[in-house]
Write an enzyme that holds these catalytic residues in place. Sequence first.
Site, PDB file in Angstrom:
ATOM      1  N   TYR A 207       0.833  -1.206   0.000  1.00  0.00           N
ATOM      2  CA  TYR A 207       0.000   0.000   0.000  1.00  0.00           C
ATOM      3  C   TYR A 207       0.871   1.261   0.000  1.00  0.00           C
ATOM      4  O   TYR A 207       0.645   2.179  -0.793  1.00  0.00           O
ATOM      5  CB  TYR A 207      -0.928   0.003   1.213  1.00  0.00           C
ATOM      6  CG  TYR A 207      -1.722   1.277   1.358  1.00  0.00           C
ATOM      7  CD1 TYR A 207      -2.741   1.589   0.461  1.00  0.00           C
ATOM      8  CD2 TYR A 207      -1.448   2.185   2.380  1.00  0.00           C
ATOM      9  CE1 TYR A 207      -3.466   2.774   0.577  1.00  0.00           C
ATOM     10  CE2 TYR A 207      -2.172   3.365   2.506  1.00  0.00           C
ATOM     11  CZ  TYR A 207      -3.177   3.653   1.605  1.00  0.00           C
ATOM     12  OH  TYR A 207      -3.886   4.828   1.718  1.00  0.00           O
ATOM     13  N   LYS A 211       1.274   4.330  -2.937  1.00  0.00           N
ATOM     14  CA  LYS A 211       1.019   5.746  -2.696  1.00  0.00           C
ATOM     15  C   LYS A 211       2.249   6.603  -3.005  1.00  0.00           C
ATOM     16  O   LYS A 211       2.126   7.738  -3.473  1.00  0.00           O
ATOM     17  CB  LYS A 211       0.553   5.950  -1.251  1.00  0.00           C
ATOM     18  CG  LYS A 211      -0.842   5.395  -0.999  1.00  0.00           C
ATOM     19  CD  LYS A 211      -1.861   6.080  -1.928  1.00  0.00           C
ATOM     20  CE  LYS A 211      -3.224   5.483  -1.901  1.00  0.00           C
ATOM     21  NZ  LYS A 211      -4.187   6.166  -2.778  1.00  0.00           N
ATOM     22  N   THR A 244     -13.966   6.287   5.926  1.00  0.00           N
ATOM     23  CA  THR A 244     -14.535   5.689   4.721  1.00  0.00           C
ATOM     24  C   THR A 244     -14.347   4.174   4.778  1.00  0.00           C
ATOM     25  O   THR A 244     -13.743   3.641   5.701  1.00  0.00           O
ATOM     26  CB  THR A 244     -13.842   6.213   3.439  1.00  0.00           C
ATOM     27  OG1 THR A 244     -12.495   5.709   3.401  1.00  0.00           O
ATOM     28  CG2 THR A 244     -13.823   7.736   3.399  1.00  0.00           C
TER      29      THR A 244
END
Length: 326
Positions: A207, A211, A244
Site C-alpha cells: 500500500y 502511494k 470511509t
Amino acid sequence: MLSAVRSCLLPIIRLYLLGIKVLLVQLLSGPFRLPVMPRQDGKVAIVTGGSRGIGYEAVRHMAKLGAHVVIGGRDEREGLLAVRRICEENKEAKVEFSKLDLASLQSIRQFVQRFKEQNLPLNILINNAGVMLVPEGRTEDGFEQHIGVNYLGHFLLTWLLLDTLKDSGKCGYFSRVVSVSSSAHRVGKIGLNDLNSCRYYSPHAAYCQSKLAQLLFSSHLHQELQRRGFPLSSCAVDPGMVDTALYRHLGTPLSLVHSAVARLLFRTPAEGASTVLLAALSPALEGEGGGGYWATGHREMTTPPTFDPQLQLSLWETSVQLLGLQ
C-alpha cells in the site's frame, strides 16, 4: 526466514506509528474548510471511485457548481444510486456513471473509448479510487492489487486521456490531474525490480509503495507538462485520515478499535474531499501555481525520494513497459 519476517513486520510498525502521528496532527490542526469556489459551467470532470466516500463528495460539490461529472466505478448499482442521489438533491446536476474497473486494463480502455465517443472536453481528472491492505492477490493482468489499482490503473487512465486534457486546457484555465495519495507515501519504498511484491508480500508495504508511486508519477507528469508548455497541471493530495470504507481490510482487533475511533476522530468524507476540491478548482492553482503535494489546504514538503528525478524517470519508464505503452 529472518528477512521475510523483517520485510513483513517493519512496514506494519512504520505505517501504524505514522498513522498515530498523522491523527494527532490532524486533531490539533482541525479540518480545512473549502472556500467558495467559482462556477464550473461548461467544464467536464472524471472522478474515479466517485460513488462513495471522498469521491462522492467531490462529485456532489462539482455538480453543484455546474460541472458535468462522470463517475468511473466498478459497481454499476452503487454508481447509478450515487447519480440518483445527487440528481434528487440538485435537479440541474449533470452527473453520469460509466463502468470502470481499475484492476482491468481492458476495462480502462473501454471506459476511455466510451468517454471519447461523447466528444466532450475534459478539464479535471481526479484519480481517487483505491484499495488498502487487501490480501495478496493479482489483478486481471497479473499485477499486485495495490500497485495495479492505485497506481498502474490510474497511470494508464491518465495516459489515455492526456490528449483530451491537453486540448481542453488553455491559458488561464488549465486542465488538471489530481491524484489522491496518502501520508503513507512517507514510509513507502519503490522496488523497481519487484513492483509486484513477488519476493515477500506485505499488504502494508504494498500500500505504501503504491502511494509513493502515485506521488512520483504526479510530480514527473507535472514537470514534463510544464517543460513542454501544455495548459495542464498535475498535483497530488493527501485527504488525511477519513472515515470511509477504505479501512475495511484491517485485521479483526484493529477493525474493532477503528470502528470506535473513526467516527469520533477521523475526518468526514466531505472534510476529506475539501483539499481534493481545492486542487481541482482553485483559481490560485492555475499554471505555475499548480503541481506539488497538498494536505489540509496547503502545499506540503514530501520525503526526499519524491524529489529524485532519476527515480521518477525510472518508475515512469518501468510503468510504460509494464503497461505495453509506446
